[in-house]
Design a protein around this motif. Structure first.
Motif, PDB file in Angstrom:
ATOM      1  N   GLN A 227       0.830  -1.210   0.000  1.00 43.68           N
ATOM      2  CA  GLN A 227       0.000   0.000   0.000  1.00 43.68           C
ATOM      3  C   GLN A 227       0.865   1.261   0.000  1.00 43.68           C
ATOM      4  O   GLN A 227       0.618   2.209  -0.758  1.00 43.68           O
ATOM      5  CB  GLN A 227      -0.952  -0.008   1.203  1.00 43.68           C
ATOM      6  N   ILE A 228       1.902   1.274   0.833  1.00 39.82           N
ATOM      7  CA  ILE A 228       2.801   2.432   0.922  1.00 39.82           C
ATOM      8  C   ILE A 228       3.529   2.653  -0.406  1.00 39.82           C
ATOM      9  O   ILE A 228       3.644   3.780  -0.889  1.00 39.82           O
ATOM     10  CB  ILE A 228       3.813   2.253   2.081  1.00 39.82           C
ATOM     11  N   MET A 229       4.012   1.570  -1.003  1.00 36.41           N
ATOM     12  CA  MET A 229       4.744   1.693  -2.262  1.00 36.41           C
ATOM     13  C   MET A 229       3.836   2.260  -3.360  1.00 36.41           C
ATOM     14  O   MET A 229       4.253   3.117  -4.142  1.00 36.41           O
ATOM     15  CB  MET A 229       5.322   0.342  -2.688  1.00 36.41           C
ATOM     16  N   LYS A 230       2.600   1.804  -3.411  1.00 36.53           N
ATOM     17  CA  LYS A 230       1.654   2.306  -4.414  1.00 36.53           C
ATOM     18  C   LYS A 230       1.348   3.784  -4.182  1.00 36.53           C
ATOM     19  O   LYS A 230       1.193   4.548  -5.129  1.00 36.53           O
ATOM     20  CB  LYS A 230       0.386   1.467  -4.407  1.00 36.53           C
ATOM     21  N   GLU A 231       1.279   4.211  -2.917  1.00 36.76           N
ATOM     22  CA  GLU A 231       1.031   5.620  -2.598  1.00 36.76           C
ATOM     23  C   GLU A 231       2.167   6.512  -3.108  1.00 36.76           C
ATOM     24  O   GLU A 231       1.946   7.678  -3.423  1.00 36.76           O
ATOM     25  CB  GLU A 231       0.870   5.812  -1.090  1.00 36.76           C
ATOM     26  N   HIS A 232       3.359   5.954  -3.187  1.00 33.31           N
ATOM     27  CA  HIS A 232       4.516   6.703  -3.693  1.00 33.31           C
ATOM     28  C   HIS A 232       4.690   6.554  -5.208  1.00 33.31           C
ATOM     29  O   HIS A 232       5.696   7.008  -5.762  1.00 33.31           O
ATOM     30  CB  HIS A 232       5.797   6.259  -2.975  1.00 33.31           C
ATOM     31  N   GLY A 233       3.743   5.909  -5.875  1.00 30.47           N
ATOM     32  CA  GLY A 233       3.773   5.816  -7.333  1.00 30.47           C
ATOM     33  C   GLY A 233       4.528   4.631  -7.899  1.00 30.47           C
ATOM     34  O   GLY A 233       4.801   4.586  -9.096  1.00 30.47           O
ATOM     35  N   PHE A 234       4.877   3.659  -7.060  1.00 29.21           N
ATOM     36  CA  PHE A 234       5.592   2.467  -7.532  1.00 29.21           C
ATOM     37  C   PHE A 234       4.594   1.438  -8.035  1.00 29.21           C
ATOM     38  O   PHE A 234       3.463   1.364  -7.554  1.00 29.21           O
ATOM     39  CB  PHE A 234       6.418   1.850  -6.397  1.00 29.21           C
ATOM     40  N   THR A 235       5.035   0.639  -8.999  1.00 31.45           N
ATOM     41  CA  THR A 235       4.220  -0.477  -9.473  1.00 31.45           C
ATOM     42  C   THR A 235       4.953  -1.772  -9.164  1.00 31.45           C
ATOM     43  O   THR A 235       6.183  -1.836  -9.213  1.00 31.45           O
ATOM     44  CB  THR A 235       3.960  -0.381 -10.992  1.00 31.45           C
ATOM     45  N   LEU A 236       4.198  -2.801  -8.849  1.00 35.42           N
ATOM     46  CA  LEU A 236       4.757  -4.119  -8.548  1.00 35.42           C
ATOM     47  C   LEU A 236       5.136  -4.773  -9.859  1.00 35.42           C
ATOM     48  O   LEU A 236       4.312  -4.944 -10.747  1.00 35.42           O
ATOM     49  CB  LEU A 236       3.725  -4.964  -7.796  1.00 35.42           C
ATOM     50  N   SER A 237       6.416  -5.142  -9.988  1.00 36.64           N
ATOM     51  CA  SER A 237       6.866  -5.741 -11.247  1.00 36.64           C
ATOM     52  C   SER A 237       7.408  -7.150 -11.072  1.00 36.64           C
ATOM     53  O   SER A 237       7.707  -7.818 -12.044  1.00 36.64           O
ATOM     54  CB  SER A 237       7.928  -4.862 -11.911  1.00 36.64           C
ATOM     55  N   GLY A 238       7.535  -7.615  -9.855  1.00 33.15           N
ATOM     56  CA  GLY A 238       8.012  -8.966  -9.619  1.00 33.15           C
ATOM     57  C   GLY A 238       7.297  -9.550  -8.404  1.00 33.15           C
ATOM     58  O   GLY A 238       7.544  -9.137  -7.278  1.00 33.15           O
ATOM     59  N   ALA A 239       6.391 -10.477  -8.611  1.00 33.68           N
ATOM     60  CA  ALA A 239       5.553 -10.983  -7.528  1.00 33.68           C
ATOM     61  C   ALA A 239       6.325 -11.813  -6.501  1.00 33.68           C
ATOM     62  O   ALA A 239       6.071 -11.705  -5.308  1.00 33.68           O
ATOM     63  CB  ALA A 239       4.407 -11.806  -8.107  1.00 33.68           C
ATOM     64  N   ASN A 240       7.263 -12.625  -6.943  1.00 33.20           N
ATOM     65  CA  ASN A 240       7.957 -13.512  -6.004  1.00 33.20           C
ATOM     66  C   ASN A 240       8.803 -12.762  -4.996  1.00 33.20           C
ATOM     67  O   ASN A 240       8.844 -13.108  -3.832  1.00 33.20           O
ATOM     68  CB  ASN A 240       8.837 -14.520  -6.756  1.00 33.20           C
ATOM     69  N   ASP A 241       9.510 -11.742  -5.457  1.00 39.86           N
ATOM     70  CA  ASP A 241      10.399 -11.026  -4.550  1.00 39.86           C
ATOM     71  C   ASP A 241       9.910  -9.615  -4.289  1.00 39.86           C
ATOM     72  O   ASP A 241      10.628  -8.802  -3.753  1.00 39.86           O
ATOM     73  CB  ASP A 241      11.825 -10.990  -5.131  1.00 39.86           C
ATOM     74  N   HIS A 242       8.690  -9.319  -4.675  1.00 42.45           N
ATOM     75  CA  HIS A 242       8.092  -8.004  -4.459  1.00 42.45           C
ATOM     76  C   HIS A 242       9.026  -6.890  -4.908  1.00 42.45           C
ATOM     77  O   HIS A 242       9.520  -6.110  -4.106  1.00 42.45           O
ATOM     78  CB  HIS A 242       7.653  -7.837  -2.996  1.00 42.45           C
ATOM     79  N   ILE A 243       9.247  -6.832  -6.220  1.00 40.88           N
ATOM     80  CA  ILE A 243      10.076  -5.792  -6.823  1.00 40.88           C
ATOM     81  C   ILE A 243       9.155  -4.662  -7.269  1.00 40.88           C
ATOM     82  O   ILE A 243       8.252  -4.867  -8.076  1.00 40.88           O
ATOM     83  CB  ILE A 243      10.873  -6.334  -8.018  1.00 40.88           C
ATOM     84  N   TYR A 244       9.394  -3.483  -6.730  1.00 41.88           N
ATOM     85  CA  TYR A 244       8.604  -2.308  -7.070  1.00 41.88           C
ATOM     86  C   TYR A 244       9.448  -1.376  -7.926  1.00 41.88           C
ATOM     87  O   TYR A 244      10.622  -1.160  -7.625  1.00 41.88           O
ATOM     88  CB  TYR A 244       8.153  -1.578  -5.795  1.00 41.88           C
ATOM     89  N   SER A 245       8.840  -0.838  -8.968  1.00 45.06           N
ATOM     90  CA  SER A 245       9.570   0.032  -9.891  1.00 45.06           C
ATOM     91  C   SER A 245       8.858   1.363 -10.040  1.00 45.06           C
ATOM     92  O   SER A 245       7.634   1.437 -10.067  1.00 45.06           O
ATOM     93  CB  SER A 245       9.662  -0.611 -11.275  1.00 45.06           C
ATOM     94  N   LYS A 246       9.671   2.394 -10.161  1.00 43.26           N
ATOM     95  CA  LYS A 246       9.188   3.726 -10.528  1.00 43.26           C
ATOM     96  C   LYS A 246      10.287   4.313 -11.403  1.00 43.26           C
ATOM     97  O   LYS A 246      11.317   4.767 -10.898  1.00 43.26           O
ATOM     98  CB  LYS A 246       8.935   4.586  -9.305  1.00 43.26           C
ATOM     99  N   GLY A 247      10.076   4.244 -12.713  1.00 44.20           N
ATOM    100  CA  GLY A 247      11.119   4.677 -13.636  1.00 44.20           C
ATOM    101  C   GLY A 247      12.344   3.797 -13.478  1.00 44.20           C
ATOM    102  O   GLY A 247      12.261   2.566 -13.524  1.00 44.20           O
TER     103      GLY A 247
END
Length: 190
Positions: free
Chosen positions: A138-158
């Protein structure tokens, strides 16, 4: 009275110099315009610098220059396993591992490009180790990150990646890794 031939010859050097200066000015203008077009059209890092500035690990920050980093932290305990790193070391006094890029990248040469920790005292944008992955998501999404790797929870923003590792598979964060991605020149293969 002067003849046309004698006037033309007397003025010829002036005209010749003027044409050379004009040609040089035009050539200079063309070079400047081509250089400006090249600079304006080259790819740029896709980074939220305000967000990066908020990430602090005991004074060590992403994109800190190597000399400043070494003055603060020293060499640390080298760790194997980082391709493209000039420095990849563990710093027990801060319980962090830091990666400093080699000189191959286009944008972040000789800068801190990665920081990892399992220490609960660090908060990265409000995310800490031992926090539930659901809360962190939830916090990562609030900062504009998108989940790009489900197994290791990799969040990307640019070009900024934050990995939240759950080694225990209990739904809680065991390790936080923050990395700035860089582009390599076309002729470099890793």
């Amino acid at each position: 009275m002067q003849t046309l031939t004698s006037m033309s010859l007397r003025n010829a050097p002036t005209i010749y110099v003027s044409v050379n200066i004009l040609s040089l000015l035009i050539l200079t203008l063309v070079v400047v315009v081509l250089f400006a077009v090249k600079i304006l059209n080259r790819p740029k890092p896709d980074l939220d610098y305000a967000l990066i500035e908020k990430m602090d690990f005991s004074g060590i920050k992403l994109l800190m220059g190597e000399p400043e980093f070494l003055a603060l932290a020293g060499k640390g305990n080298p760790v194997a396993g980082c391709i493209g790193c000039k420095i990849y070391s563990y710093y027990p006094e801060w319980n962090i591992t830091v990666a400093v890029s080699d000189s191959l990248g286009k944008f972040h040469k000789n800068k801190v490009v990665g920081i990892e920790t399992e220490d609960r005292s660090y908060s990265i944008l409000g995310v800490k180790t031992a926090m539930s992955l659901a809360e962190a998501d939830q916090i990562m999404k609030e900062h504009g990150f998108t989940l790009s790797g489900a197994n290791d929870h990799i969040y990307s923003k640019g070009d900024l990646n934050i990995t939240l590792s759950d080694y225990e598979k209990d739904g809680n964060i065991d390790k936080i890794s923050v990395y700035v991605l860089d582009k390599l020149p076309k002729d470099v293969v890793h």
